[in-house]
Scaffold this active site. Structure first.
Site, PDB file in Angstrom:
ATOM      1  CB  SER A  24      -0.913   0.005   1.227  1.00  0.00           C
ATOM      2  OG  SER A  24      -1.737   1.149   1.243  1.00  0.00           O
ATOM      3  CG  HIS A  55       0.060  13.165   1.064  1.00  0.00           C
ATOM      4  ND1 HIS A  55      -1.148  13.390   0.461  1.00  0.00           N
ATOM      5  CD2 HIS A  55      -0.134  12.148   1.956  1.00  0.00           C
ATOM      6  CE1 HIS A  55      -2.054  12.557   0.958  1.00  0.00           C
ATOM      7  NE2 HIS A  55      -1.464  11.795   1.856  1.00  0.00           N
ATOM      8  CG  HIS A  96      -4.244   4.819  -3.283  1.00  0.00           C
ATOM      9  ND1 HIS A  96      -5.071   4.108  -4.127  1.00  0.00           N
ATOM     10  CD2 HIS A  96      -4.079   4.040  -2.176  1.00  0.00           C
ATOM     11  CE1 HIS A  96      -5.406   2.961  -3.558  1.00  0.00           C
ATOM     12  NE2 HIS A  96      -4.815   2.891  -2.390  1.00  0.00           N
ATOM     13  CG  ASN A 136      -4.397  -1.075  -2.700  1.00  0.00           C
ATOM     14  OD1 ASN A 136      -4.826  -2.222  -2.862  1.00  0.00           O
ATOM     15  ND2 ASN A 136      -5.177  -0.003  -2.779  1.00  0.00           N
ATOM     16  CB  THR A 137      -1.290  -4.999  -5.853  1.00  0.00           C
ATOM     17  OG1 THR A 137       0.067  -5.069  -5.398  1.00  0.00           O
ATOM     18  CG2 THR A 137      -1.366  -4.072  -7.045  1.00  0.00           C
ATOM     19  NE  ARG A 138      -7.482  -5.318  -1.310  1.00  0.00           N
ATOM     20  CZ  ARG A 138      -7.738  -4.256  -2.052  1.00  0.00           C
ATOM     21  NH1 ARG A 138      -6.756  -3.436  -2.357  1.00  0.00           N
ATOM     22  NH2 ARG A 138      -8.967  -4.000  -2.482  1.00  0.00           N
ATOM     23  CG  HIS A 160      -6.363   7.402 -17.030  1.00  0.00           C
ATOM     24  ND1 HIS A 160      -7.262   6.523 -16.499  1.00  0.00           N
ATOM     25  CD2 HIS A 160      -6.453   8.540 -16.290  1.00  0.00           C
ATOM     26  CE1 HIS A 160      -7.894   7.099 -15.492  1.00  0.00           C
ATOM     27  NE2 HIS A 160      -7.420   8.327 -15.337  1.00  0.00           N
ATOM     28  N   GLY A 181      -6.829  -5.571  13.680  1.00  0.00           N
ATOM     29  CA  GLY A 181      -5.781  -5.364  14.671  1.00  0.00           C
ATOM     30  C   GLY A 181      -4.411  -5.075  14.124  1.00  0.00           C
TER      31      GLY A 181
END
Length: 297
Positions: free
Chosen positions: A119, A123, A133, A135-137, A167, A280
């Site tokens: 992630s 800024h 931004h 992210n990959t997961r 793009h 958590g």
């Protein structure tokens, strides 16, 4: 089957870590090469790396990762590149949310999970440089697995040519997997990165997918890898173009107001923020996406 999934998890986690290493090196390279223009004087920024830990309710090890944050650089005012691999059992609240959103039966009977990903949120010092931004997961339960992620551009001062480049690079990386992917993931990003209470998009879009599982793990993993590979060629040229551009107080004010918009989205709507806090994970790592300074009108 268990051994196969273990191998796939290992490969996915290793890929996310390699992508993290490549991005950290590229961003520190941008700091080193910024020789002229605003913020060009001073020391090049460097990432501060902190190991994160997740513990289960009984105090046992439940994974963790690396939180890499650069603050006060010449190019980056604050950027975080986090990678983590966490596992254990989902709490009741997370079980209910997962079962409801993804339609997965049996979560209460066997609430084990495993998740790994990267992630990133950047800024920038220069208001002409867009925030970004990515992210990959990969997420696994005994009942299902899926991939997710994408990247989107968040300029406070928009340039049509920058949006077009961002793009175009994403489309170029997705098209080898099928012509339908880019328009579908672009439309998904437009819908996902929308702020209902402001009646506007968070930025100028990008690509996004969630719950991606065609039944072919190798194909889905390859697509996820190319979503990650698209990021640096889509973003770094924009930073190189804009980092030396002069700005004034009005530009900085526009940047701070836009950051307020970004913070609203991440705290109210972002699924990753909610999931990280509910399971958590280290709160500082989860909230790394928040800007160092923002304002509201």
């Amino acid at each position: 089957m268990t051994e196969q999934f273990d191998t796939q998890k290992t490969r996915a986690a290793a890929w996310f870590r390699q992508l993290r290493d490549d991005i950290v090196a590229a961003f520190e390279g941008l700091e080193d090469s910024h020789a002229t223009g605003p913020m060009s004087d001073g020391t090049s920024g460097r990432f501060e790396v902190t190991e994160t830990k997740r513990t289960s309710d009984d105090g046992s090890d439940a994974g963790g990762g690396l939180m890499s944050v650069m603050r006060g650089g010449r190019v980056f005012e604050k950027v975080g590149v986090n990678v983590s691999t966490v596992y254990g059992t989902l709490g009741e609240r997370a079980q209910m949310a997962m079962a409801a959103r993804k339609g997965i039966p049996g979560m209460q009977d066997d609430p084990r999970f495993w998740a790994s990903g990267i992630s990133l949120v950047a800024h920038m010092q220069n208001p002409h440089c867009p925030a970004v931004h990515m992210n990959t997961r990969m997420f696994w339960t005994p009942h299902a697995w899926w991939f997710g992620g994408g990247s989107d551009l968040n300029p406070c001062i928009e340039y049509d040519e920058d949006t077009a480049h961002f793009h175009a690079q994403q489309k170029a990386h997705l098209d080898p997997h099928g012509d339908a992917h880019y328009p579908r993931l672009k439309a998904w990003a437009d819908e996902y990165f929308y702020i209902p209470h402001r009646h506007r998009a968070r930025g100028v879009g990008g690509i996004f997918m969630d719950d991606h599982n065609t039944g072919d793990w190798e194909t889905d993993f390859a697509l996820t890898q190319d979503i990650g590979r698209a990021f640096l060629p889509a973003y770094v040229p924009l930073v190189e173009k804009r980092r030396g551009q002069l700005w004034d107080d009005a530009d900085k004010d526009a940047q701070l107001v836009h950051r307020g918009l970004y913070a609203e989205y991440n705290l109210v709507y972002d699924r990753g923020t909610k999931f990280g806090l509910e399971t958590g994970h280290d709160a500082n790592a989860v909230l790394m996406s928040l800007p160092p300074l923002a304002k509201w009108v």
